[in-house]
Design a protein around this motif. Sequence first.
Motif, PDB file in Angstrom:
ATOM      1  N   ASP A  23       0.965  -1.268  -0.134  1.00  0.00           N
ATOM      2  CA  ASP A  23       0.048   0.091  -0.060  1.00  0.00           C
ATOM      3  C   ASP A  23       0.969   1.291  -0.051  1.00  0.00           C
ATOM      4  O   ASP A  23       1.773   1.572   0.971  1.00  0.00           O
ATOM      5  N   MET A  25      -0.352   4.225   0.029  1.00  0.00           N
ATOM      6  CA  MET A  25      -0.782   5.668   0.494  1.00  0.00           C
ATOM      7  C   MET A  25      -0.039   6.044   1.973  1.00  0.00           C
ATOM      8  O   MET A  25       0.570   5.298   2.345  1.00  0.00           O
ATOM      9  N   TYR A  29      -3.778   6.574   6.084  1.00  0.00           N
ATOM     10  CA  TYR A  29      -4.712   5.926   5.096  1.00  0.00           C
ATOM     11  C   TYR A  29      -4.549   4.399   5.255  1.00  0.00           C
ATOM     12  O   TYR A  29      -5.478   3.725   5.253  1.00  0.00           O
ATOM     13  N   TYR A  30      -3.293   4.065   5.312  1.00  0.00           N
ATOM     14  CA  TYR A  30      -3.007   2.686   5.535  1.00  0.00           C
ATOM     15  C   TYR A  30      -3.610   2.110   6.871  1.00  0.00           C
ATOM     16  O   TYR A  30      -4.293   1.017   6.677  1.00  0.00           O
ATOM     17  N   LYS A  32      -6.121   3.218   8.415  1.00  0.00           N
ATOM     18  CA  LYS A  32      -7.443   3.099   8.390  1.00  0.00           C
ATOM     19  C   LYS A  32      -7.930   1.997   7.551  1.00  0.00           C
ATOM     20  O   LYS A  32      -8.933   1.382   7.856  1.00  0.00           O
ATOM     21  N   GLU A  33      -7.212   1.661   6.304  1.00  0.00           N
ATOM     22  CA  GLU A  33      -7.787   0.566   5.523  1.00  0.00           C
ATOM     23  C   GLU A  33      -6.748   0.311   4.467  1.00  0.00           C
ATOM     24  O   GLU A  33      -6.199   1.106   3.932  1.00  0.00           O
ATOM     25  N   HIS A  34      -6.674  -1.072   4.307  1.00  0.00           N
ATOM     26  CA  HIS A  34      -5.789  -1.769   3.202  1.00  0.00           C
ATOM     27  C   HIS A  34      -5.924  -3.282   2.881  1.00  0.00           C
ATOM     28  O   HIS A  34      -6.825  -3.559   3.428  1.00  0.00           O
ATOM     29  N   ASN A  40       3.123  -1.332   4.377  1.00  0.00           N
ATOM     30  CA  ASN A  40       2.846  -0.074   3.938  1.00  0.00           C
ATOM     31  C   ASN A  40       4.287   0.788   3.555  1.00  0.00           C
ATOM     32  O   ASN A  40       5.422   0.791   4.298  1.00  0.00           O
ATOM     33  N   CYS A  72      -2.296   2.174  -4.887  1.00  0.00           N
ATOM     34  CA  CYS A  72      -2.665   3.169  -4.080  1.00  0.00           C
ATOM     35  C   CYS A  72      -4.205   3.418  -4.243  1.00  0.00           C
ATOM     36  O   CYS A  72      -4.847   2.443  -4.323  1.00  0.00           O
ATOM     37  N   ALA A  73      -4.667   4.800  -4.026  1.00  0.00           N
ATOM     38  CA  ALA A  73      -6.163   4.707  -4.117  1.00  0.00           C
ATOM     39  C   ALA A  73      -7.167   4.394  -5.318  1.00  0.00           C
ATOM     40  O   ALA A  73      -7.956   3.941  -5.229  1.00  0.00           O
TER      41      ALA A  73
END
Length: 116
Positions: A23, A25, A29-30, A32-34, A40, A72-73
């Motif tokens: 990930d 991000m 952000y990682y 929070k959710e991955h 990361n 990424c996103a």
Amino acid sequence: MLPLITRDELRDGLETGTLVAVDTMPTAYYEKEHLPGAVNIPGFPYEQAAGSTDRHAPVVLPDRSADIVVYCANAPCRNSEFVGARLIELGYPNVRKYREGIEDWVAAGLPTVAAP
């Protein structure tokens, strides 16, 4: 440009443990959710992506021969391109990119996890 991997190929690789998802991000952000099992390496801000990759890769990706998938996103997000290119420069030969990113993964109803 990095070689691409499809969502189905990525899901299969994560389920069988044959690849490592990265990930790219920012850490918040990682956390929070991955994707399940993802590590990361923050690739944003872009100007710091190489340095971040240099610092994190030896710790989270000790096996340089591993099959690695950066994401990424979404497709416009460039974090994964910067991190993936730097991984190749550092001697990781098997790096692919999940171009559609975590937004596509979530939209397909696939599971994500949060950092503990």
